[in-house]
Design an enzyme around this catalytic site. Structure first.
Site, PDB file in Angstrom:
ATOM      1  CE1 TYR A  67      -3.292  -2.782   0.111  1.00  0.00           C
ATOM      2  CE2 TYR A  67      -3.647  -2.368   2.438  1.00  0.00           C
ATOM      3  CZ  TYR A  67      -3.942  -3.063   1.292  1.00  0.00           C
ATOM      4  OH  TYR A  67      -4.896  -4.048   1.315  1.00  0.00           O
ATOM      5  N   PRO A 215     -15.849  -3.167   2.589  1.00  0.00           N
ATOM      6  CG  PRO A 215     -15.423  -2.340   4.736  1.00  0.00           C
ATOM      7  CD  PRO A 215     -14.725  -2.867   3.513  1.00  0.00           C
ATOM      8  CG  LEU A 216     -17.710   1.496   3.966  1.00  0.00           C
ATOM      9  CD1 LEU A 216     -17.050   2.787   4.460  1.00  0.00           C
ATOM     10  CD2 LEU A 216     -19.110   1.354   4.570  1.00  0.00           C
ATOM     11  N   GLY A 219     -16.514   3.046  -1.063  1.00  0.00           N
ATOM     12  CA  GLY A 219     -17.177   4.339  -0.856  1.00  0.00           C
ATOM     13  C   GLY A 219     -18.565   4.388  -1.459  1.00  0.00           C
ATOM     14  CG  LEU A 221     -22.147  -0.198  -0.230  1.00  0.00           C
ATOM     15  CD1 LEU A 221     -21.726  -1.454   0.542  1.00  0.00           C
ATOM     16  CD2 LEU A 221     -23.580  -0.356  -0.735  1.00  0.00           C
ATOM     17  CB  THR A 222     -20.462   6.429   2.005  1.00  0.00           C
ATOM     18  OG1 THR A 222     -20.035   7.064   0.789  1.00  0.00           O
ATOM     19  CG2 THR A 222     -19.390   5.467   2.482  1.00  0.00           C
ATOM     20  N   GLY A 223     -23.211   6.494  -0.088  1.00  0.00           N
ATOM     21  CA  GLY A 223     -24.199   7.379  -0.705  1.00  0.00           C
ATOM     22  C   GLY A 223     -23.611   8.636  -1.309  1.00  0.00           C
ATOM     23  CE  LYS A 224     -16.914   9.058  -0.408  1.00  0.00           C
ATOM     24  NZ  LYS A 224     -15.864   9.505   0.488  1.00  0.00           N
TER      25      LYS A 224
HETATM   26  N1  LIG Z   1      -6.607  -7.864  -1.489  1.00  0.00           N
HETATM   27  C1  LIG Z   1      -6.715  -7.344  -0.287  1.00  0.00           C
HETATM   28  O1  LIG Z   1      -6.242  -7.908   0.674  1.00  0.00           O
HETATM   29  C2  LIG Z   1      -7.471  -6.058  -0.091  1.00  0.00           C
HETATM   30  C3  LIG Z   1      -8.154  -5.467  -1.175  1.00  0.00           C
HETATM   31  C4  LIG Z   1      -8.906  -4.319  -0.926  1.00  0.00           C
HETATM   32  C5  LIG Z   1      -8.956  -3.776   0.347  1.00  0.00           C
HETATM   33  N2  LIG Z   1      -8.260  -4.352   1.376  1.00  0.00           N
HETATM   34  C6  LIG Z   1      -8.340  -3.784   2.749  1.00  0.00           C
HETATM   35  O2  LIG Z   1      -9.669  -3.433   3.033  1.00  0.00           O
HETATM   36  C7  LIG Z   1      -9.752  -2.053   3.405  1.00  0.00           C
HETATM   37  C8  LIG Z   1     -11.096  -1.464   3.017  1.00  0.00           C
HETATM   38  O3  LIG Z   1     -11.542  -1.816   1.736  1.00  0.00           O
HETATM   39  P1  LIG Z   1     -11.545  -0.825   0.504  1.00  0.00           P
HETATM   40  O4  LIG Z   1     -10.323  -0.013   0.566  1.00  0.00           O
HETATM   41  O5  LIG Z   1     -11.806  -1.644  -0.689  1.00  0.00           O
HETATM   42  O6  LIG Z   1     -12.735   0.183   0.649  1.00  0.00           O
HETATM   43  P2  LIG Z   1     -14.038   0.438   1.526  1.00  0.00           P
HETATM   44  O7  LIG Z   1     -13.751   0.276   2.950  1.00  0.00           O
HETATM   45  O8  LIG Z   1     -15.154  -0.310   0.934  1.00  0.00           O
HETATM   46  O9  LIG Z   1     -14.217   1.998   1.181  1.00  0.00           O
HETATM   47  C9  LIG Z   1     -13.267   2.901   1.681  1.00  0.00           C
HETATM   48  C10 LIG Z   1     -13.451   4.299   1.134  1.00  0.00           C
HETATM   49  O10 LIG Z   1     -14.756   4.777   1.351  1.00  0.00           O
HETATM   50  C11 LIG Z   1     -14.706   6.138   1.734  1.00  0.00           C
HETATM   51  N3  LIG Z   1     -15.248   6.227   3.093  1.00  0.00           N
HETATM   52  C12 LIG Z   1     -14.897   5.496   4.182  1.00  0.00           C
HETATM   53  N4  LIG Z   1     -15.657   5.793   5.243  1.00  0.00           N
HETATM   54  C13 LIG Z   1     -16.510   6.743   4.833  1.00  0.00           C
HETATM   55  C14 LIG Z   1     -17.554   7.452   5.472  1.00  0.00           C
HETATM   56  N5  LIG Z   1     -17.870   7.202   6.737  1.00  0.00           N
HETATM   57  N6  LIG Z   1     -18.235   8.371   4.744  1.00  0.00           N
HETATM   58  C15 LIG Z   1     -17.945   8.621   3.460  1.00  0.00           C
HETATM   59  N7  LIG Z   1     -16.950   7.966   2.782  1.00  0.00           N
HETATM   60  C16 LIG Z   1     -16.247   7.040   3.472  1.00  0.00           C
HETATM   61  C17 LIG Z   1     -13.267   6.583   1.660  1.00  0.00           C
HETATM   62  O11 LIG Z   1     -12.971   7.032   0.342  1.00  0.00           O
HETATM   63  P3  LIG Z   1     -12.658   8.523  -0.097  1.00  0.00           P
HETATM   64  O12 LIG Z   1     -12.623   9.383   1.081  1.00  0.00           O
HETATM   65  O13 LIG Z   1     -11.408   8.430  -0.805  1.00  0.00           O
HETATM   66  O14 LIG Z   1     -13.784   8.827  -1.040  1.00  0.00           O
HETATM   67  C18 LIG Z   1     -12.543   5.289   1.859  1.00  0.00           C
HETATM   68  O15 LIG Z   1     -11.222   5.321   1.361  1.00  0.00           O
HETATM   69  C19 LIG Z   1      -8.528  -1.422   2.718  1.00  0.00           C
HETATM   70  O16 LIG Z   1      -8.141  -0.203   3.302  1.00  0.00           O
HETATM   71  C20 LIG Z   1      -7.508  -2.510   2.944  1.00  0.00           C
HETATM   72  O17 LIG Z   1      -7.000  -2.458   4.269  1.00  0.00           O
HETATM   73  C21 LIG Z   1      -7.563  -5.492   1.174  1.00  0.00           C
END
Ligand SMILES: NC(=O)c1ccc[n+]([C@@H]2O[C@H](COP(=O)([O-])OP(=O)(O)OC[C@H]3O[C@@H](n4cnc5c(N)ncnc54)[C@H](OP(=O)(O)O)[C@@H]3O)[C@@H](O)[C@H]2O)c1
Length: 324
Positions: A67, A215-216, A219, A221-224
């Protein structure tokens, strides 16, 4: 109200029910010219977000060596210095990179490389043991994965890692790791739109934690976001397809929005509450890069899992949409 901790599978370590995903705070990185990061970040804001999460009861942090080509681990190390005893740290191995050029340069899961990658992660994080060390190559050959497991057991014996897991969505691959005593968790893609029932069954029967990435829905699923949303050239979400998968996610979100926000939850808290209700083995790790996001997502801990009625209503709607 939900319990304030969940158990990280067979490690026995207690973690907050909601963790903190540290991918985005790594900043930009590229593979073959394509972004594998989330664009520019402000390290001071990232550190403040981690501290806000700690203050709100979050104790589980998930990063990876790749990362930001090593940068995420360095920021996590900086933010958690002096507070190591309060937290459980997970990182990942398998990807090689050029830290200066911010480029992925290949993959290696040979025993010698795993040992080297582990030492490098320990140094960047500034810790002497990694709580959960995860294999980052999700589609790796399951037969060759036996050698990876043997190397990980050696790292446990050497005191460099406490437990390990595999980031994979495939239950057959997960079973190879699950046979080993120090395998504590599988990291899987899961959110209210994308379920993985076969993996849930394996996790619960094997006593493993399921760490939920995405999980979101990055982003969505946050509706933005709307169909008109665009992303910077260095943001991995440039690949979003609002006329395809992400469009279906936005349509589904419209239909379940009122259920997710019941009980005064924000949409993000509702999406996380769905995961908390889906399995007691689940520990969602929403990606966070601001203090406001850290506080919003940590708020899901107090709201707890969605209720049985809400879960059933969501299931019924998603079935109607052909998403179950
Ligand atoms: N292959 C793997 O092992 C792998 C792959 C993917 C992810 N991961 C891990 O999983 C974690 C999470 O998954 P993900 O990165 O795919 O994304 P996610 O958790 O589904 O979405 C994260 C993004 O949503 C936005 N966000 C988060 N909380 C918010 C809120 N309360 N209100 C509004 N926007 C919000 C932010 O984006 P912005 O602010 O940029 O818009 C944030 O970067 C990663 O950080 C990583 O640690 C692992």
């Amino acid at each position: 109200m939900t319990s304030t901790t969940r158990t990280l599978g067979r490690s026995g370590l207690a973690v907050s029910p909601i963790g903190f995903g540290c991918w985005a705070i790594g900043g930009p990185a590229f593979r073959d010219g394509n972004p594998i990061g989330w664009g520019k970040v402000d390290d001071d804001e990232s550190v403040a977000a981690i501290h806000a999460a700690l203050d709100a009861g979050v104790t589980f942090f998930d990063t990876a060596n790749i990362y930001g080509a090593g940068h995420s681990e360095r920021v996590v190390g900086r933010a958690l210095a002096g507070r190591r005893h309060e937290v459980v740290i997970a990182t990942k191995f398998g990807n090689l990179f050029d830290e200066e050029a911010k480029r992925a340069i290949g993959r290696d899961a040979s025993p010698a490389s795993i040992r080297e990658q582990c030492d490098a992660s320990l140094a960047r994080l500034g810790v002497d043991v990694i709580d959960l060390y995860q294999f980052h190559i999700g589609d790796y050959d399951p037969v060759q994965a036996e050698t990876v497991v043997a190397t990980l057991e050696e790292l446990v014996d050497a005191g460099k890692i406490r437990s390990f897991g595999w980031s994979t969505d495939d239950p057959e691959r997960a079973k190879v790791f699950a046979r080993s005593p120090h395998c504590a968790a599988i990291q899987l893609h899961a959110n209210v739109i994308d379920d993985n029932p076969a993996m849930v069954e394996l996790l619960e029967s094997a006593g493993l934690a399921g760490i939920n990435r995405g999980p979101l829905a990055m982003g969505a699923l946050t509706g933005k976001f709307s169909r008109e949303t665009t992303f910077a050239a260095d943001d991995v979400r440039r690949r979003f397809d609002f006329s395809g998968k992400e469009g279906r996610t936005l349509d589904a979100l419209d239909r379940i929005r009122d259920i997710l926000t019941s009980g005064g939850r924000t949409l993000a808290q509702g999406a996380l509450g769905w995961l908390l209700a889906r399995s007691p083995a689940f520990v969602p790790i929403p990606g966070i890069r601001t203090v406001a996001q850290a506080q919003d997502n940590a708020g899901a801990i107090a709201h707890g899992p969605l209720g049985a009625q809400e879960m059933a209503e969501i299931d019924q709607i998603l079935k109607q949409l052909g998403l179950r």
